[in-house]
Design an enzyme around this catalytic site. Structure first.
Site, PDB file in Angstrom:
ATOM      1  N   THR A  98     -48.123  -4.437  24.974  1.00  0.00           N
ATOM      2  CA  THR A  98     -48.082  -5.085  23.911  1.00  0.00           C
ATOM      3  C   THR A  98     -49.737  -4.134  23.982  1.00  0.00           C
ATOM      4  OG1 THR A  98     -48.890  -6.973  24.873  1.00  0.00           O
ATOM      5  CG2 THR A  98     -47.288  -6.680  23.528  1.00  0.00           C
TER       6      THR A  98
ATOM      7  N   GLY B 207     -50.099  -2.213  32.007  1.00  0.00           N
ATOM      8  CA  GLY B 207     -50.210  -3.240  31.738  1.00  0.00           C
ATOM      9  C   GLY B 207     -49.420  -3.986  30.220  1.00  0.00           C
ATOM     10  N   HIS B 208     -50.315  -5.302  30.291  1.00  0.00           N
ATOM     11  CA  HIS B 208     -49.387  -5.778  28.590  1.00  0.00           C
ATOM     12  C   HIS B 208     -50.320  -5.962  27.526  1.00  0.00           C
ATOM     13  CE1 HIS B 208     -46.281  -7.943  31.294  1.00  0.00           C
ATOM     14  NE2 HIS B 208     -45.846  -6.718  31.646  1.00  0.00           N
ATOM     15  N   GLY B 209     -51.241  -5.893  27.551  1.00  0.00           N
ATOM     16  CA  GLY B 209     -52.152  -6.031  26.418  1.00  0.00           C
ATOM     17  C   GLY B 209     -53.590  -6.762  26.799  1.00  0.00           C
TER      18      GLY B 209
END
Length: 423
Positions: A293, A261-263
Protein backbone atom coordinates in the site's frame (compact mmCIF):
# COMPACT_ATOMS: atom_id res chain seq x y z
CA UNK A 1 27.06 17.46 20.75
CA UNK A 2 28.77 19.39 23.45
CA UNK A 3 32.22 19.20 21.81
CA UNK A 4 34.93 21.85 21.79
CA UNK A 5 34.67 22.29 18.03
CA UNK A 6 31.01 23.29 18.23
CA UNK A 7 31.69 25.79 20.97
CA UNK A 8 34.72 27.20 19.17
CA UNK A 9 32.71 27.74 16.00
CA UNK A 10 30.05 29.53 18.01
CA UNK A 11 32.59 32.10 19.19
CA UNK A 12 34.79 32.45 16.10
CA UNK A 13 33.19 35.80 15.34
CA UNK A 14 34.82 37.26 18.47
CA UNK A 15 38.08 38.17 16.63
CA UNK A 16 39.34 41.46 18.13
CA UNK A 17 41.40 44.25 16.62
CA UNK A 18 42.82 45.78 19.79
CA UNK A 19 43.56 49.09 18.12
CA UNK A 20 39.83 49.56 17.88
CA UNK A 21 39.08 48.74 21.49
CA UNK A 22 38.06 52.11 22.85
CA UNK A 23 35.54 51.08 25.44
CA UNK A 24 36.01 49.52 28.86
CA UNK A 25 32.53 48.07 28.48
CA UNK A 26 33.56 46.26 25.32
CA UNK A 27 36.62 44.77 27.06
CA UNK A 28 34.50 43.53 29.93
CA UNK A 29 32.01 41.98 27.50
CA UNK A 30 34.80 40.27 25.57
CA UNK A 31 36.38 38.92 28.75
CA UNK A 32 33.01 37.64 29.93
CA UNK A 33 32.47 35.82 26.62
CA UNK A 34 35.78 33.99 26.91
CA UNK A 35 34.99 33.08 30.49
CA UNK A 36 31.72 31.57 29.25
CA UNK A 37 33.61 29.63 26.56
CA UNK A 38 36.04 28.27 29.13
CA UNK A 39 33.24 27.24 31.45
CA UNK A 40 31.38 25.39 28.68
CA UNK A 41 34.51 23.56 27.53
CA UNK A 42 35.33 22.69 31.11
CA UNK A 43 31.88 21.22 31.59
CA UNK A 44 32.48 18.43 29.07
CA UNK A 45 33.23 14.90 30.24
CA UNK A 46 35.77 12.83 28.33
CA UNK A 47 34.15 10.26 26.01
CA UNK A 48 33.51 6.90 27.62
CA UNK A 49 34.80 4.17 25.29
CA UNK A 50 33.09 0.84 26.04
CA UNK A 51 36.46 -0.89 25.56
CA UNK A 52 37.61 0.83 28.73
CA UNK A 53 34.85 -1.08 30.51
CA UNK A 54 35.86 -4.46 29.10
CA UNK A 55 34.16 -4.57 25.69
CA UNK A 56 35.91 -6.54 22.93
CA UNK A 57 35.15 -5.97 19.27
CA UNK A 58 35.92 -9.55 18.29
CA UNK A 59 32.45 -10.25 16.89
CA UNK A 60 31.70 -12.81 19.59
CA UNK A 61 32.12 -11.40 23.10
CA UNK A 62 29.01 -9.96 24.71
CA UNK A 63 29.35 -6.28 25.63
CA UNK A 64 26.10 -6.03 27.57
CA UNK A 65 27.83 -5.57 30.94
CA UNK A 66 30.46 -3.19 29.58
CA UNK A 67 27.78 -1.01 27.97
CA UNK A 68 25.73 -0.99 31.16
CA UNK A 69 28.78 0.01 33.22
CA UNK A 70 29.56 2.86 30.84
CA UNK A 71 25.92 3.91 30.97
CA UNK A 72 25.88 4.02 34.77
CA UNK A 73 29.01 6.17 34.78
CA UNK A 74 27.49 8.58 32.28
CA UNK A 75 24.09 8.65 33.93
CA UNK A 76 25.59 9.55 37.32
CA UNK A 77 27.81 12.29 35.91
CA UNK A 78 26.70 15.89 36.54
CA UNK A 79 28.29 16.81 33.20
CA UNK A 80 27.03 15.95 29.69
CA UNK A 81 28.55 12.64 28.60
CA UNK A 82 29.28 10.71 25.42
CA UNK A 83 29.51 6.92 25.30
CA UNK A 84 31.39 5.58 22.28
CA UNK A 85 31.07 2.16 20.68
CA UNK A 86 33.95 2.26 18.16
CA UNK A 87 34.36 0.50 14.85
CA UNK A 88 34.35 -3.26 15.05
CA UNK A 89 31.80 -6.03 15.54
CA UNK A 90 30.37 -6.59 18.99
CA UNK A 91 27.98 -9.17 20.36
CA UNK A 92 25.13 -7.70 22.42
CA UNK A 93 22.84 -10.08 24.28
CA UNK A 94 20.49 -7.35 25.54
CA UNK A 95 20.64 -3.77 26.80
CA UNK A 96 18.35 -1.69 28.99
CA UNK A 97 19.57 1.91 29.29
CA UNK A 98 17.40 3.84 31.70
CA UNK A 99 17.13 7.24 33.31
CA UNK A 100 16.50 9.69 34.66
CA UNK A 101 20.11 10.85 34.44
CA UNK A 102 21.84 13.90 35.86
CA UNK A 103 22.85 15.40 32.49
CA UNK A 104 22.36 14.82 28.75
CA UNK A 105 23.89 11.65 27.29
CA UNK A 106 24.93 10.81 23.74
CA UNK A 107 25.43 7.19 22.69
CA UNK A 108 27.66 7.29 19.63
CA UNK A 109 27.81 4.01 17.70
CA UNK A 110 30.33 3.49 14.91
CA UNK A 111 30.59 -0.30 14.98
CA UNK A 112 28.20 -3.20 14.42
CA UNK A 113 26.20 -4.71 17.27
CA UNK A 114 24.80 -8.21 16.74
CA UNK A 115 21.83 -9.68 18.60
CA UNK A 116 21.65 -13.40 19.39
CA UNK A 117 20.02 -15.35 16.60
CA UNK A 118 17.87 -17.29 19.07
CA UNK A 119 15.02 -14.98 20.17
CA UNK A 120 14.53 -17.04 23.34
CA UNK A 121 17.82 -15.70 24.68
CA UNK A 122 16.33 -12.20 24.89
CA UNK A 123 14.33 -12.21 28.12
CA UNK A 124 11.46 -10.01 29.32
CA UNK A 125 11.54 -7.21 26.80
CA UNK A 126 13.25 -5.90 23.71
CA UNK A 127 16.78 -6.22 22.44
CA UNK A 128 17.68 -2.57 23.14
CA UNK A 129 15.48 -0.53 25.48
CA UNK A 130 16.19 3.18 26.06
CA UNK A 131 13.78 4.98 28.35
CA UNK A 132 12.97 7.74 30.84
CA UNK A 133 15.48 10.25 29.50
CA UNK A 134 15.62 13.94 28.63
CA UNK A 135 17.99 15.29 25.96
CA UNK A 136 19.27 11.89 24.86
CA UNK A 137 21.06 11.38 21.53
CA UNK A 138 21.73 8.14 19.67
CA UNK A 139 24.06 8.89 16.78
CA UNK A 140 26.76 7.51 14.52
CA UNK A 141 27.01 5.40 11.39
CA UNK A 142 26.86 2.07 13.19
CA UNK A 143 24.55 -0.91 12.66
CA UNK A 144 22.24 -2.76 15.03
CA UNK A 145 21.84 -6.21 13.48
CA UNK A 146 18.86 -8.05 14.97
CA UNK A 147 19.70 -11.28 13.09
CA UNK A 148 16.01 -11.96 12.72
CA UNK A 149 15.82 -14.80 10.19
CA UNK A 150 15.38 -17.53 12.82
CA UNK A 151 12.69 -15.52 14.60
CA UNK A 152 10.72 -14.86 11.41
CA UNK A 153 10.29 -18.60 11.00
CA UNK A 154 8.67 -18.68 14.48
CA UNK A 155 6.30 -15.78 13.79
CA UNK A 156 2.73 -17.11 13.74
CA UNK A 157 0.97 -13.72 13.76
CA UNK A 158 -0.51 -14.40 10.33
CA UNK A 159 -2.50 -17.30 11.79
CA UNK A 160 -3.14 -16.46 15.46
CA UNK A 161 -4.35 -13.26 17.12
CA UNK A 162 -2.43 -14.17 20.31
CA UNK A 163 0.83 -14.83 18.50
CA UNK A 164 4.09 -15.09 20.42
CA UNK A 165 5.89 -11.86 21.28
CA UNK A 166 9.22 -11.47 19.56
CA UNK A 167 11.67 -8.72 20.56
CA UNK A 168 11.96 -5.42 18.71
CA UNK A 169 15.38 -4.08 17.85
CA UNK A 170 14.62 -0.87 19.77
CA UNK A 171 12.08 0.36 22.27
CA UNK A 172 12.29 4.10 22.87
CA UNK A 173 10.04 4.75 25.85
CA UNK A 174 9.27 8.08 27.50
CA UNK A 175 12.04 10.09 25.88
CA UNK A 176 11.82 13.88 25.81
CA UNK A 177 13.71 16.33 23.58
CA UNK A 178 15.81 13.57 22.05
CA UNK A 179 17.43 12.67 18.72
CA UNK A 180 17.95 9.32 16.98
CA UNK A 181 20.16 9.88 13.94
CA UNK A 182 22.41 8.20 11.41
CA UNK A 183 22.27 4.59 12.53
CA UNK A 184 21.19 1.46 10.65
CA UNK A 185 18.67 -1.04 12.02
CA UNK A 186 19.02 -4.36 10.23
CA UNK A 187 16.87 -7.50 10.25
CA UNK A 188 14.92 -6.95 13.44
CA UNK A 189 13.04 -9.94 14.82
CA UNK A 190 9.85 -7.85 15.04
CA UNK A 191 9.46 -4.04 14.87
CA UNK A 192 12.70 -2.19 14.26
CA UNK A 193 11.80 0.84 16.38
CA UNK A 194 8.89 1.24 18.77
CA UNK A 195 8.35 4.81 20.01
CA UNK A 196 6.08 4.98 23.05
CA UNK A 197 5.19 7.85 25.36
CA UNK A 198 7.76 10.21 23.82
CA UNK A 199 7.65 13.98 23.35
CA UNK A 200 9.65 16.13 20.95
CA UNK A 201 11.73 13.36 19.40
CA UNK A 202 13.42 13.45 15.99
CA UNK A 203 14.41 10.34 14.03
CA UNK A 204 16.56 11.31 11.05
CA UNK A 205 18.95 9.89 8.44
CA UNK A 206 18.08 6.33 9.41
CA UNK A 207 18.48 3.20 7.32
CA UNK A 208 16.03 0.45 8.28
CA UNK A 209 16.24 -2.81 6.36
CA UNK A 210 14.62 -6.25 6.38
CA UNK A 211 13.40 -8.54 3.57
CA UNK A 212 9.94 -7.92 2.19
CA UNK A 213 8.99 -11.43 3.31
CA UNK A 214 9.81 -10.85 7.00
CA UNK A 215 6.56 -10.70 8.98
CA UNK A 216 5.73 -7.75 11.24
CA UNK A 217 9.06 -6.01 10.84
CA UNK A 218 7.58 -2.49 10.89
CA UNK A 219 10.24 0.14 10.45
CA UNK A 220 9.09 2.78 12.94
CA UNK A 221 5.95 2.40 15.03
CA UNK A 222 4.75 5.41 17.03
CA UNK A 223 2.17 5.24 19.80
CA UNK A 224 0.91 7.68 22.44
CA UNK A 225 3.63 10.18 21.56
CA UNK A 226 3.60 13.82 20.46
CA UNK A 227 5.95 16.01 18.48
CA UNK A 228 7.63 13.11 16.64
CA UNK A 229 9.58 14.03 13.49
CA UNK A 230 10.70 11.28 11.08
CA UNK A 231 12.82 12.62 8.25
CA UNK A 232 15.46 11.93 5.58
CA UNK A 233 15.40 8.15 5.98
CA UNK A 234 15.31 5.00 3.87
CA UNK A 235 13.06 2.20 5.13
CA UNK A 236 12.43 -1.19 3.55
CA UNK A 237 10.78 -3.96 5.58
CA UNK A 238 8.19 -6.75 5.55
CA UNK A 239 5.46 -4.54 7.03
CA UNK A 240 4.66 -0.83 7.38
CA UNK A 241 7.64 1.44 6.83
CA UNK A 242 6.04 3.82 9.33
CA UNK A 243 2.94 3.01 11.37
CA UNK A 244 1.14 5.30 13.79
CA UNK A 245 -0.90 3.80 16.60
CA UNK A 246 -3.43 5.39 18.91
CA UNK A 247 -2.42 8.54 20.76
CA UNK A 248 -0.03 9.72 18.04
CA UNK A 249 -0.21 13.52 17.95
CA UNK A 250 1.57 16.12 15.85
CA UNK A 251 3.69 13.69 13.86
CA UNK A 252 5.68 14.81 10.81
CA UNK A 253 7.03 12.34 8.23
CA UNK A 254 9.14 13.94 5.48
CA UNK A 255 11.65 12.85 2.85
CA UNK A 256 11.23 9.14 3.53
CA UNK A 257 11.88 6.53 0.84
CA UNK A 258 9.81 3.43 1.60
CA UNK A 259 10.04 0.01 -0.02
CA UNK A 260 9.61 -2.88 0.14
CA UNK A 261 6.89 -2.93 2.77
CA UNK A 262 3.30 -1.95 3.40
CA UNK A 263 3.70 1.80 3.06
CA UNK A 264 2.96 4.59 5.57
CA UNK A 265 -0.07 3.82 7.71
CA UNK A 266 -2.28 5.38 10.33
CA UNK A 267 -3.50 2.46 12.43
CA UNK A 268 -4.79 -0.01 12.62
CA UNK A 269 -7.20 1.62 15.06
CA UNK A 270 -10.23 0.35 16.95
CA UNK A 271 -8.92 -3.04 17.96
CA UNK A 272 -8.33 -2.41 21.66
CA UNK A 273 -10.28 -0.65 24.40
CA UNK A 274 -9.48 2.88 25.61
CA UNK A 275 -7.60 3.91 22.51
CA UNK A 276 -6.58 7.58 22.32
CA UNK A 277 -7.26 9.68 19.19
CA UNK A 278 -4.71 10.27 16.45
CA UNK A 279 -4.45 14.02 15.84
CA UNK A 280 -2.22 16.01 13.48
CA UNK A 281 -0.25 13.82 11.05
CA UNK A 282 1.65 15.39 8.16
CA UNK A 283 3.26 13.13 5.53
CA UNK A 284 5.16 15.13 2.90
CA UNK A 285 7.64 14.59 0.06
CA UNK A 286 7.88 10.81 0.41
CA UNK A 287 8.51 8.12 -2.21
CA UNK A 288 7.03 4.62 -2.07
CA UNK A 289 8.51 1.89 -4.27
CA UNK A 290 7.02 -1.60 -4.86
CA UNK A 291 5.00 -1.47 -1.64
CA UNK A 292 1.74 -3.27 -0.87
CA UNK A 293 0.00 0.00 0.00
CA UNK A 294 1.01 3.62 -0.30
CA UNK A 295 -0.56 6.00 2.22
CA UNK A 296 -3.50 4.73 4.25
CA UNK A 297 -5.73 5.05 7.28
CA UNK A 298 -7.10 1.75 8.59
CA UNK A 299 -9.41 0.65 11.39
CA UNK A 300 -10.94 -2.61 12.55
CA UNK A 301 -14.68 -3.31 12.29
CA UNK A 302 -15.47 -3.51 16.01
CA UNK A 303 -17.36 -1.86 18.85
CA UNK A 304 -14.25 -0.04 20.10
CA UNK A 305 -14.42 3.72 19.61
CA UNK A 306 -11.59 5.94 18.40
CA UNK A 307 -10.72 8.81 16.11
CA UNK A 308 -8.22 10.03 13.54
CA UNK A 309 -8.35 13.67 12.51
CA UNK A 310 -6.21 16.35 10.86
CA UNK A 311 -4.27 13.86 8.71
CA UNK A 312 -2.55 15.09 5.53
CA UNK A 313 -0.67 13.32 2.74
CA UNK A 314 1.03 15.75 0.35
CA UNK A 315 3.62 15.51 -2.43
CA UNK A 316 3.88 11.72 -2.57
CA UNK A 317 5.45 9.68 -5.41
CA UNK A 318 4.19 6.12 -6.02
CA UNK A 319 6.25 3.65 -8.04
CA UNK A 320 4.47 0.37 -8.74
CA UNK A 321 2.44 0.50 -5.52
CA UNK A 322 -0.38 -2.04 -5.28
CA UNK A 323 -2.87 0.22 -3.44
CA UNK A 324 -1.59 3.80 -3.58
CA UNK A 325 -4.37 5.63 -1.64
CA UNK A 326 -6.41 3.89 1.06
CA UNK A 327 -8.94 4.54 3.77
CA UNK A 328 -10.01 1.10 4.97
CA UNK A 329 -12.46 0.81 7.85
CA UNK A 330 -13.00 -2.87 7.14
CA UNK A 331 -9.43 -3.85 7.93
CA UNK A 332 -9.56 -7.48 9.06
CA UNK A 333 -6.32 -9.38 8.37
CA UNK A 334 -6.50 -13.16 8.39
CA UNK A 335 -10.21 -13.08 9.32
CA UNK A 336 -9.46 -12.10 12.92
CA UNK A 337 -12.63 -10.01 13.27
CA UNK A 338 -16.31 -9.86 12.33
CA UNK A 339 -16.98 -7.76 9.26
CA UNK A 340 -20.65 -7.43 10.19
CA UNK A 341 -19.77 -4.98 12.98
CA UNK A 342 -18.98 -1.58 11.44
CA UNK A 343 -16.00 0.39 12.67
CA UNK A 344 -16.70 2.96 15.38
CA UNK A 345 -13.53 4.92 14.65
CA UNK A 346 -14.34 8.44 13.42
CA UNK A 347 -12.11 9.59 10.56
CA UNK A 348 -12.22 13.29 9.65
CA UNK A 349 -10.21 16.10 8.09
CA UNK A 350 -8.06 13.89 5.86
CA UNK A 351 -6.43 15.22 2.70
CA UNK A 352 -4.62 13.57 -0.22
CA UNK A 353 -2.87 16.06 -2.48
CA UNK A 354 -0.12 16.05 -5.15
CA UNK A 355 0.06 12.27 -5.38
CA UNK A 356 1.41 10.85 -8.62
CA UNK A 357 3.02 7.76 -10.10
CA UNK A 358 2.02 4.21 -10.94
CA UNK A 359 -0.31 1.67 -9.42
CA UNK A 360 0.51 -2.05 -9.54
CA UNK A 361 -3.21 -2.91 -9.51
CA UNK A 362 -6.27 -1.65 -11.35
CA UNK A 363 -7.81 -0.44 -8.05
CA UNK A 364 -5.69 2.62 -7.35
CA UNK A 365 -7.85 4.43 -4.77
CA UNK A 366 -9.93 2.82 -2.02
CA UNK A 367 -11.94 5.02 0.35
CA UNK A 368 -14.15 2.62 2.31
CA UNK A 369 -15.44 4.29 5.46
CA UNK A 370 -17.68 3.17 8.31
CA UNK A 371 -21.45 2.92 7.90
CA UNK A 372 -21.89 3.99 11.49
CA UNK A 373 -19.40 6.88 11.38
CA UNK A 374 -18.94 7.99 7.74
CA UNK A 375 -15.73 9.85 6.98
CA UNK A 376 -16.03 13.65 7.09
CA UNK A 377 -13.92 16.43 5.66
CA UNK A 378 -12.01 14.27 3.14
CA UNK A 379 -10.23 16.45 0.57
CA UNK A 380 -8.71 15.16 -2.68
CA UNK A 381 -6.64 17.29 -5.01
CA UNK A 382 -4.13 16.82 -7.83
CA UNK A 383 -4.02 13.05 -8.15
CA UNK A 384 -2.28 11.53 -11.18
CA UNK A 385 -1.97 7.74 -11.06
CA UNK A 386 -1.51 5.34 -13.98
CA UNK A 387 -1.98 1.59 -14.29
CA UNK A 388 -0.26 -0.33 -17.08
CA UNK A 389 -1.31 -3.89 -16.24
CA UNK A 390 -3.66 -6.31 -17.98
CA UNK A 391 -6.54 -6.30 -15.49
CA UNK A 392 -8.62 -3.59 -17.10
CA UNK A 393 -8.91 0.14 -16.65
CA UNK A 394 -7.73 1.93 -13.53
CA UNK A 395 -10.57 2.27 -11.00
CA UNK A 396 -11.52 3.63 -7.57
CA UNK A 397 -13.83 2.35 -4.83
CA UNK A 398 -15.66 4.61 -2.39
CA UNK A 399 -18.18 3.99 0.37
CA UNK A 400 -19.66 6.20 3.08
CA UNK A 401 -17.61 9.23 2.12
CA UNK A 402 -18.30 12.45 0.22
CA UNK A 403 -14.93 13.99 -0.66
CA UNK A 404 -14.26 17.57 -1.65
CA UNK A 405 -12.28 17.78 -4.89
CA UNK A 406 -9.66 20.31 -5.90
CA UNK A 407 -7.44 20.35 -8.96
CA UNK A 408 -7.10 17.36 -11.29
CA UNK A 409 -7.95 13.75 -10.47
CA UNK A 410 -6.70 10.97 -12.69
CA UNK A 411 -8.46 8.57 -12.44
CA UNK A 412 -11.79 10.22 -11.59
CA UNK A 413 -12.18 9.35 -7.91
CA UNK A 414 -15.52 8.12 -6.57
CA UNK A 415 -17.19 8.95 -9.89
CA UNK A 416 -18.78 5.51 -10.29
CA UNK A 417 -20.03 5.46 -6.71
CA UNK A 418 -21.16 9.07 -6.78
CA UNK A 419 -19.15 9.45 -3.53
CA UNK A 420 -21.92 8.13 -1.34
CA UNK A 421 -23.08 4.71 -2.43
CA UNK A 422 -21.74 1.65 -0.66
CA UNK A 423 -20.15 -0.82 -3.02
Amino acid sequence: MYGLRTVSNQYKHLTVNYSEVMSTTFCITLFSSWLLLASIVGAQSRPLDVRSFGAKGDGVSDISQALLSAWKAACNSPKPSTIVIPRGTFGLLQASLEGPCKAPIELQVQGTLKAPQNPNLIKDGEWVTIQYLDHFTLSGSGTFDGQGARAWAQNDCAKASDCSKLPNNFSFNFLNNSIISGITSLNSKLFHMNVLGCNNVTLSRLTITAPGTSLNTDGIHVGRSSGVNITDSTIGTGDDCVSLGDGSKQVSITNVVCGPGHGISIGSLGRYKNEEPVVGVFVRNCTLINTLTGVRVKSWPSATTGAATDVHFDDITMRNVTSPIVIDQEYCPNNQCTLGAPSRVKISKVSFNHIRGTSASALAVKLVCSKTFPCEGVEIGDIDLAYHGSLGNITTNCANVQPTFMGRQNPPICAKNNAAQSS
